[in-house]
Design a protein around this motif. Structure first.
Motif, short mmCIF file in Angstrom:
data_model
loop_
_atom_site.label_atom_id
_atom_site.label_comp_id
_atom_site.label_asym_id
_atom_site.label_seq_id
_atom_site.Cartn_x
_atom_site.Cartn_y
_atom_site.Cartn_z
N ALA A 54 77.70 46.86 -42.11
CA ALA A 54 76.45 46.11 -41.93
C ALA A 54 76.65 44.62 -42.21
CB ALA A 54 75.37 46.68 -42.85
N LEU A 55 77.58 44.29 -43.10
CA LEU A 55 77.88 42.89 -43.42
C LEU A 55 78.83 42.25 -42.41
CD1 LEU A 55 78.34 43.15 -47.30
CD2 LEU A 55 76.45 42.05 -46.09
N GLY A 56 79.39 43.07 -41.52
CA GLY A 56 80.32 42.55 -40.53
C GLY A 56 81.71 42.26 -41.07
N VAL A 57 82.10 42.91 -42.18
CA VAL A 57 83.41 42.65 -42.79
C VAL A 57 84.31 43.89 -42.81
CG1 VAL A 57 82.43 40.81 -44.22
CG2 VAL A 57 82.64 43.12 -45.16
N ALA A 58 83.82 45.00 -42.29
CA ALA A 58 84.60 46.24 -42.36
C ALA A 58 85.95 46.10 -41.67
CB ALA A 58 83.81 47.40 -41.74
N GLN A 59 85.99 45.34 -40.58
CA GLN A 59 87.24 45.18 -39.83
C GLN A 59 88.30 44.42 -40.62
OE1 GLN A 59 84.43 43.63 -39.19
NE2 GLN A 59 84.87 41.43 -39.05
N ASP A 60 87.89 43.73 -41.69
CA ASP A 60 88.82 42.97 -42.52
C ASP A 60 89.27 43.73 -43.76
OD1 ASP A 60 88.78 40.61 -40.91
OD2 ASP A 60 86.79 40.17 -41.72
N THR A 61 88.84 44.99 -43.88
CA THR A 61 89.19 45.78 -45.06
C THR A 61 89.87 47.08 -44.67
OG1 THR A 61 87.09 46.99 -45.17
CG2 THR A 61 87.18 44.85 -46.27
N VAL A 62 90.60 47.65 -45.62
CA VAL A 62 91.24 48.95 -45.46
C VAL A 62 90.89 49.80 -46.68
CG1 VAL A 62 93.43 50.21 -45.29
CG2 VAL A 62 93.15 48.02 -44.10
N LEU A 63 90.46 51.03 -46.45
CA LEU A 63 90.20 51.95 -47.54
C LEU A 63 91.50 52.62 -47.96
CD1 LEU A 63 88.54 53.72 -49.46
CD2 LEU A 63 88.00 55.21 -47.52
N GLU A 64 91.92 52.38 -49.20
CA GLU A 64 93.08 53.05 -49.77
C GLU A 64 92.59 54.14 -50.71
OE1 GLU A 64 95.68 50.09 -51.44
OE2 GLU A 64 96.48 49.60 -49.45
N LEU A 65 93.16 55.34 -50.56
CA LEU A 65 92.63 56.53 -51.22
C LEU A 65 93.73 57.23 -52.01
CD1 LEU A 65 89.95 58.27 -51.21
CD2 LEU A 65 91.01 59.59 -49.38
N ASN A 66 93.35 57.77 -53.16
CA ASN A 66 94.29 58.57 -53.95
C ASN A 66 93.52 59.61 -54.74
OD1 ASN A 66 96.76 59.37 -54.97
ND2 ASN A 66 96.75 57.89 -56.65
N THR A 67 94.24 60.55 -55.30
CA THR A 67 93.66 61.51 -56.22
C THR A 67 94.37 61.41 -57.57
OG1 THR A 67 93.22 63.85 -56.69
CG2 THR A 67 95.20 63.35 -55.39
N LEU A 68 93.62 61.54 -58.64
CA LEU A 68 94.19 61.61 -59.98
C LEU A 68 94.28 63.06 -60.45
CD1 LEU A 68 92.14 58.69 -61.60
CD2 LEU A 68 94.38 58.58 -60.49
N GLY A 69 93.83 63.98 -59.59
CA GLY A 69 93.90 65.39 -59.93
C GLY A 69 92.96 65.77 -61.06
N ASP A 70 93.09 67.01 -61.52
CA ASP A 70 92.32 67.45 -62.68
C ASP A 70 93.17 67.25 -63.94
OD1 ASP A 70 94.22 69.44 -62.37
OD2 ASP A 70 92.80 70.93 -61.61
N ARG A 71 92.65 67.68 -65.09
CA ARG A 71 93.35 67.45 -66.35
C ARG A 71 94.74 68.07 -66.35
NH1 ARG A 71 92.08 66.16 -71.68
NH2 ARG A 71 90.57 64.81 -70.67
#
Length: 411
Positions: free
Chosen positions: A153-170
């Motif tokens: 909506a801000l018009g900036v999504a094309q300038d960003t990348v979603l980096e994803l990870n998991t820390l798992g459970d305990r």
């Protein structure tokens, strides 16, 4: 120039800066509402223990960056360095742990004593989204999708990348922690002093070290993937499937970590290359133990925070300055009718202004200076005929309009 200037690390928001700033906030507020988030507001300062528990007694924020003071009653108070701890405190103290989940949107100023630089201030502003009281990976996917939609909506999504990870459970983290201790112990000679301290307290924090020597060692460190329990792996797979269904692109980054024990499972950051070292514009994850730190029951939560200043900087163009209508009475006799028109336009939701003094020339100069789109010019002759001259200040065209029709003409 006055010797009184804004305190280092703070700034005034005026003109274009203000328009950018509030556009980010209002856009986020509207998008979050479509996702079913309700807005909360908590105090700017809290009992220091709220943040010491929420951020960890040994974290850099608590030890080096918080604005903490003792008030006249002898209590230790702290200007909030982040919002999540206060929101979790509010959940508990307002008796809402029996009314879950709570979906919260939040915005306001935060305070940290750190070195000011591009996009980083000592008083800064954040927007936050939290789902309090759900352990479903769908909640994680929804808060991430909400962030992505705000960036679009801000018009900036094309300038960003979603980096994803998991820390798992305990159980996953215990296995991973042991593997990291073994690996980093074998490379102790090359670690920085800070990382040697982290090796004893929290080896996961070494993974996000900015020291060049540490980073070379970290490059070959094990990832958490082979240490994930079946339950943690299923949670992460489900999250990724939901994100694909929501149309949110992402890439895997096994080095995203969080430093406190109550963080688990999802960790993510929207990053950009356009802001130099301040690359993260929105980040968060799952924190399933923070409400307990505030004296509440076990309450799984997930959320994120985004820097308003950084998002403002990413926007290509600021929102246009609002263009209203200038009311220009000519002569004292015209002023009462001019005020009636001014009031009627404002009641109809039209931005309208009137100069406090000056002849026709000066009032028209003021109309152009404030960027008005039109001027309503009223003289005694026009009033006698029940009309006004309405001038389009963009095209220069001028038309005679009946006084009774001015609001409709300019709405």
């Amino acid at each position: 120039m006055s010797e009184l200037q804004p305190v280092r690390g703070t700034r005034d928001l005026i003109g274009e800066d203000a328009r950018r700033h509030f556009h980010v906030i209002e856009t986020a507020r509207k998008v979050a509402a479509t996702f079913g988030f309700d807005e909360w507001s908590t105090p700017i300062f809290e009992d220091t223990r709220v943040f010491a528990r929420g951020l960890g007694d040994t974290s850099d924020v608590v030890m080096k960056e918080m604005y903490t003071f003792t008030d006249r009653g002898g209590e230790s108070l702290t200007l909030r360095p982040e919002a999540t701890a206060g929101v979790c405190r509010a959940l508990v103290t307002n008796g809402l742990t029996q009314s879950l989940p709570q979906k919260v949107f939040y915005t306001g100023p935060m305070f940290r004593y750190e070195r000011p630089q591009k996009g980083r201030y000592r008083q800064f502003h954040q927007i936050d989204v939290e789902v309090l009281g759900s352990d479903s990976p769908l909640a994680d996917a929804e808060v991430i999708s909400c962030g992505w939609t705000i960036l679009q909506a801000l018009g900036v999504a094309q300038d960003t990348v979603l980096e994803l990870n998991t820390l798992g459970d305990r159980a996953s983290r215990d296995l991973y922690r042991a593997a990291l201790v073994e690996y980093f112990t074998a490379h102790k000679a090359g670690l920085s002093e800070d990382s040697l301290t982290r090796l004893e307290r929290n080896p996961l924090r070494i993974l996000d070290s900015k020291d060049d020597g540490d980073r070379r060692i970290v490059a070959d460190a094990p990832t958490i993937e082979p240490f994930l329990t079946t339950e943690a792996a299923v949670f992460y797979d489900t999250l990724r499937n939901h994100l694909m269904r929501f149309g949110v692109p992402f890439r895997q980054n096994w080095r995203i970590v969080r430093g406190l024990d109550y963080y688990s499972h999802t960790a993510f950051e929207f990053v950009t290359s356009r802001l130099g070292a301040q690359g993260t514009v929105l980040g968060g994850g799952r924190y399933d133990g923070l409400v307990e730190e505030m004296g509440g029951p076990h309450t799984p939560c997930v959320g994120w925070a985004a820097g308003v200043e950084r998002l403002s900087m990413l926007m290509a163009e600021p929102p246009a300055a609002p263009r209203g209508v200038a009311i220009v009475p000519v002569g004292d006799a015209a002023e009462p009718i001019a005020l009636d028109i001014l009031l009627a336009l404002r009641q109809a939701g039209v931005r309208a202004e009137i100069s406090y003094r000056g002849n026709l020339k000066r009032r028209m100069e003021r109309a152009n200076k404030i960027g008005a789109r039109a001027a309503v010019i009223l003289g005694e002759a026009e009033i006698a005929r029940g009309v006004a001259q309405v001038k389009d200040l963009t095209s220069g065209e001028q038309a005679e309009v009946a006084l009774a029709g001015i609001v409709q003409h300019l709405s």
